[in-house]
Design a protein around this motif. Structure first.
Motif, PDB file in Angstrom:
ATOM      1  N   VAL A  80       0.838  -1.195   0.000  1.00 33.10           N
ATOM      2  CA  VAL A  80       0.000   0.000   0.000  1.00 33.10           C
ATOM      3  C   VAL A  80       0.876   1.248   0.000  1.00 33.10           C
ATOM      4  CG1 VAL A  80      -1.886  -1.134   1.266  1.00 33.10           C
ATOM      5  CG2 VAL A  80      -0.114   0.099   2.528  1.00 33.10           C
ATOM      6  N   ASP A  81       0.267   2.387  -0.338  1.00 30.98           N
ATOM      7  CA  ASP A  81       0.921   3.673  -0.126  1.00 30.98           C
ATOM      8  C   ASP A  81       0.997   3.941   1.372  1.00 30.98           C
ATOM      9  OD1 ASP A  81       1.244   4.294  -2.828  1.00 30.98           O
ATOM     10  OD2 ASP A  81      -0.731   5.199  -2.968  1.00 30.98           O
ATOM     11  N   TYR A  82       2.155   4.399   1.816  1.00 35.26           N
ATOM     12  CA  TYR A  82       2.314   4.688   3.237  1.00 35.26           C
ATOM     13  C   TYR A  82       3.414   5.726   3.392  1.00 35.26           C
ATOM     14  CZ  TYR A  82       2.567   4.002   8.270  1.00 35.26           C
ATOM     15  OH  TYR A  82       2.535   4.189   9.632  1.00 35.26           O
ATOM     16  N   PHE A  83       3.038   6.920   3.784  1.00 34.63           N
ATOM     17  CA  PHE A  83       3.975   8.036   3.855  1.00 34.63           C
ATOM     18  C   PHE A  83       4.344   8.283   5.316  1.00 34.63           C
ATOM     19  CE2 PHE A  83       1.212   8.576   0.178  1.00 34.63           C
ATOM     20  CZ  PHE A  83       2.164   8.503  -0.828  1.00 34.63           C
ATOM     21  N   THR A  84       5.638   8.202   5.610  1.00 33.67           N
ATOM     22  CA  THR A  84       6.112   8.280   6.976  1.00 33.67           C
ATOM     23  C   THR A  84       7.540   8.815   6.988  1.00 33.67           C
ATOM     24  OG1 THR A  84       6.664   6.951   8.940  1.00 33.67           O
ATOM     25  CG2 THR A  84       6.865   5.870   6.825  1.00 33.67           C
ATOM     26  N   THR A  85       7.930   9.378   8.107  1.00 35.56           N
ATOM     27  CA  THR A  85       9.315   9.814   8.288  1.00 35.56           C
ATOM     28  C   THR A  85      10.202   8.683   8.799  1.00 35.56           C
ATOM     29  OG1 THR A  85       8.795  10.578  10.527  1.00 35.56           O
ATOM     30  CG2 THR A  85       8.615  12.189   8.736  1.00 35.56           C
ATOM     31  N   GLU A  86       9.623   7.537   9.119  1.00 33.98           N
ATOM     32  CA  GLU A  86      10.419   6.404   9.596  1.00 33.98           C
ATOM     33  C   GLU A  86      11.268   5.850   8.459  1.00 33.98           C
ATOM     34  OE1 GLU A  86      10.818   5.493  12.567  1.00 33.98           O
ATOM     35  OE2 GLU A  86       9.186   6.588  13.545  1.00 33.98           O
ATOM     36  N   PRO A  87      12.494   5.402   8.759  1.00 37.03           N
ATOM     37  CA  PRO A  87      13.371   4.884   7.705  1.00 37.03           C
ATOM     38  C   PRO A  87      12.882   3.561   7.132  1.00 37.03           C
ATOM     39  CG  PRO A  87      14.365   4.599   9.875  1.00 37.03           C
ATOM     40  CD  PRO A  87      13.143   5.437  10.079  1.00 37.03           C
ATOM     41  N   GLY A 131       7.549   5.705  -0.639  1.00 35.81           N
ATOM     42  CA  GLY A 131       6.241   5.903  -0.040  1.00 35.81           C
ATOM     43  C   GLY A 131       5.357   4.684  -0.059  1.00 35.81           C
ATOM     44  N   ARG A 132       5.952   3.502  -0.074  1.00 34.30           N
ATOM     45  CA  ARG A 132       5.183   2.260  -0.078  1.00 34.30           C
ATOM     46  C   ARG A 132       5.534   1.436   1.158  1.00 34.30           C
ATOM     47  NH1 ARG A 132       0.990   1.662  -3.353  1.00 34.30           N
ATOM     48  NH2 ARG A 132       1.485  -0.452  -4.025  1.00 34.30           N
ATOM     49  N   ALA A 133       4.644   0.529   1.513  1.00 30.21           N
ATOM     50  CA  ALA A 133       4.872  -0.368   2.642  1.00 30.21           C
ATOM     51  C   ALA A 133       4.125  -1.661   2.411  1.00 30.21           C
ATOM     52  CB  ALA A 133       4.425   0.280   3.953  1.00 30.21           C
ATOM     53  N   LEU A 134       4.609  -2.708   3.023  1.00 30.36           N
ATOM     54  CA  LEU A 134       3.891  -3.971   3.051  1.00 30.36           C
ATOM     55  C   LEU A 134       3.041  -3.973   4.308  1.00 30.36           C
ATOM     56  CD1 LEU A 134       3.591  -6.601   1.446  1.00 30.36           C
ATOM     57  CD2 LEU A 134       5.409  -7.576   2.884  1.00 30.36           C
ATOM     58  N   ARG A 135       1.742  -4.170   4.128  1.00 29.18           N
ATOM     59  CA  ARG A 135       0.808  -4.054   5.244  1.00 29.18           C
ATOM     60  C   ARG A 135       0.235  -5.428   5.604  1.00 29.18           C
ATOM     61  NH1 ARG A 135      -4.511  -0.604   4.217  1.00 29.18           N
ATOM     62  NH2 ARG A 135      -5.330  -2.632   3.553  1.00 29.18           N
ATOM     63  N   TYR A 136       0.216  -5.698   6.900  1.00 32.32           N
ATOM     64  CA  TYR A 136      -0.332  -6.946   7.427  1.00 32.32           C
ATOM     65  C   TYR A 136      -1.459  -6.613   8.402  1.00 32.32           C
ATOM     66  CZ  TYR A 136       4.402  -8.691   6.198  1.00 32.32           C
ATOM     67  OH  TYR A 136       5.589  -9.003   5.565  1.00 32.32           O
ATOM     68  N   VAL A 166       8.045   0.605  15.884  1.00 30.99           N
ATOM     69  CA  VAL A 166       7.298   1.720  16.462  1.00 30.99           C
ATOM     70  C   VAL A 166       5.854   1.286  16.611  1.00 30.99           C
ATOM     71  CG1 VAL A 166       6.594   4.130  16.193  1.00 30.99           C
ATOM     72  CG2 VAL A 166       8.836   3.378  15.348  1.00 30.99           C
ATOM     73  N   VAL A 167       5.373   1.262  17.837  1.00 29.22           N
ATOM     74  CA  VAL A 167       3.993   0.878  18.105  1.00 29.22           C
ATOM     75  C   VAL A 167       3.222   2.113  18.523  1.00 29.22           C
ATOM     76  CG1 VAL A 167       2.457  -0.606  19.443  1.00 29.22           C
ATOM     77  CG2 VAL A 167       4.733  -1.424  18.796  1.00 29.22           C
ATOM     78  N   LEU A 168       2.180   2.428  17.784  1.00 30.66           N
ATOM     79  CA  LEU A 168       1.390   3.648  17.966  1.00 30.66           C
ATOM     80  C   LEU A 168       0.010   3.314  18.503  1.00 30.66           C
ATOM     81  CD1 LEU A 168       2.244   5.157  14.473  1.00 30.66           C
ATOM     82  CD2 LEU A 168       3.404   5.645  16.625  1.00 30.66           C
ATOM     83  N   GLN A 169      -0.501   4.188  19.352  1.00 30.48           N
ATOM     84  CA  GLN A 169      -1.868   4.044  19.848  1.00 30.48           C
ATOM     85  C   GLN A 169      -2.814   5.066  19.227  1.00 30.48           C
ATOM     86  OE1 GLN A 169      -2.998   1.629  21.613  1.00 30.48           O
ATOM     87  NE2 GLN A 169      -1.050   0.664  22.080  1.00 30.48           N
ATOM     88  N   ALA A 170      -2.323   6.254  18.870  1.00 29.98           N
ATOM     89  CA  ALA A 170      -3.178   7.272  18.275  1.00 29.98           C
ATOM     90  C   ALA A 170      -3.499   6.899  16.829  1.00 29.98           C
ATOM     91  CB  ALA A 170      -2.483   8.628  18.322  1.00 29.98           C
ATOM     92  N   PRO A 171      -4.696   7.293  16.333  1.00 37.81           N
ATOM     93  CA  PRO A 171      -5.044   7.002  14.942  1.00 37.81           C
ATOM     94  C   PRO A 171      -4.281   7.936  13.992  1.00 37.81           C
ATOM     95  CG  PRO A 171      -6.779   8.279  15.997  1.00 37.81           C
ATOM     96  CD  PRO A 171      -5.774   7.957  17.062  1.00 37.81           C
ATOM     97  N   VAL A 172      -3.256   7.381  13.320  1.00 41.03           N
ATOM     98  CA  VAL A 172      -2.335   8.246  12.578  1.00 41.03           C
ATOM     99  C   VAL A 172      -1.985   7.752  11.184  1.00 41.03           C
ATOM    100  CG1 VAL A 172      -1.224   9.143  14.649  1.00 41.03           C
ATOM    101  CG2 VAL A 172      -0.405   7.027  13.615  1.00 41.03           C
ATOM    102  N   SER A 173      -2.687   6.798  10.620  1.00 40.09           N
ATOM    103  CA  SER A 173      -2.190   6.142   9.406  1.00 40.09           C
ATOM    104  C   SER A 173      -2.634   6.844   8.133  1.00 40.09           C
ATOM    105  CB  SER A 173      -2.705   4.693   9.370  1.00 40.09           C
ATOM    106  OG  SER A 173      -2.193   3.980  10.444  1.00 40.09           O
ATOM    107  N   PRO A 174      -1.728   7.554   7.446  1.00 36.33           N
ATOM    108  CA  PRO A 174      -2.082   8.178   6.174  1.00 36.33           C
ATOM    109  C   PRO A 174      -1.826   7.232   5.018  1.00 36.33           C
ATOM    110  CG  PRO A 174       0.087   8.895   6.850  1.00 36.33           C
ATOM    111  CD  PRO A 174      -0.381   7.900   7.883  1.00 36.33           C
ATOM    112  N   VAL A 175      -2.757   6.321   4.746  1.00 35.15           N
ATOM    113  CA  VAL A 175      -2.543   5.309   3.724  1.00 35.15           C
ATOM    114  C   VAL A 175      -3.593   5.435   2.641  1.00 35.15           C
ATOM    115  CG1 VAL A 175      -1.497   3.719   5.357  1.00 35.15           C
ATOM    116  CG2 VAL A 175      -3.937   3.606   4.955  1.00 35.15           C
TER     117      VAL A 175
END
Length: 225
Positions: free
Chosen positions: A71-78, A98-103, A215-224
């Motif tokens: 999926v498209d996934y935009f993040t500052t994480e390396p 700007g891509r990621a493998l999502r599970y 990185v484990v997040l609790q806030a709803p933050v996923s711009p996909v």
């Protein structure tokens, strides 16, 4: 593009985490879905060549959005970072451009969920599982006989693979691991650990090295997409 934000803090509940077990399944009537495409049937078929059986996943119990996909996934994480979005019930392996493998994942119940930055200290194939002392104290009849640990196998709560999360060199007791409880993907059911379908944890285990940033997040933050 918007940067992903996160709220991080040092773990405060490690004693509850390593259980990785589920509460009772909640059932509900759901409308019929179209047949699962052959591509995903093959992806989640029984896995040959393992020392213990890995059965095909029952995809009828899982919302298709939780199937593994790019999926498209935009993040500052390396690149190479694992990002766990507990609110959306997704785990992302950050890729290029700007891509990621999502599970799809199952996550810990409220009050027992992991949050923060950790590292994959080491990985295990067909790991042993041992309940925490806190679990044994709370339910001695259930967990007392397992105080010495449970051998690997198809009934082991950690499944065929596990990634062990450490923070500042200290074991958090949280794991990213497999599950045979297919219905739990997309749910908040376990005692704290992050669970994937067995086929997905085998795939993820083979893609990430020891030392991987998590990185484990609790806030709803996923711009996909």
């Amino acid at each position: 593009m918007p940067h992903m934000t996160r709220r991080l803090f040092v773990l405060s509940l490690p004693a509850f985490a390593a259980g990785c077990v589920s509460s009772a399944q909640t059932t509900s009537i759901k409308p019929e879905r179209p047949p699962v495409p052959a591509y995903y049937q093959q992806m989640y078929a029984a896995v040959p060549g393992e020392p213990y059986p890995v059965a095909a996943a029952d995809l009828s119990k899982i919302d298709p959005q939780f199937y593994r996909q790019e999926v498209d996934y935009f993040t500052t994480e390396p690149i190479g970072t694992i990002v766990v979005d507990t609110q959306a019930r997704f785990l992302y392996l950050v890729g290029q451009n700007g891509r990621a493998l999502r599970y799809g994942i199952g996550v810990g119940k409220a009050g027992l969920a992991f949050e923060g930055v950790a590292r994959v200290q080491y990985k295990r194939e067909w790991p042993r599982w041992t309940p925490t002392q806190d679990m044994i104290a709370r339910e001695p009849e259930r967990y007392g006989p397992l105080a010495g640990g449970m051998e690997p196998g198809p009934t082991n709560p950690l499944g065929p693979r596990a990634l062990y999360l450490f923070q500042n060199g200290v074991d958090t007791l949280y794991r990213i691991h497999g599950t045979t409880e297919d219905w739990s993907i997309g749910q908040a059911v376990s005692s704290g650990c992050i669970r994937l379908l067995n086929q997905d944890i085998i795939d993820l285990h083979g893609r990430v090295p020891n030392g991987t940033r998590v990185v484990v997040l609790q806030a709803p933050v996923s711009p996909v997409a």
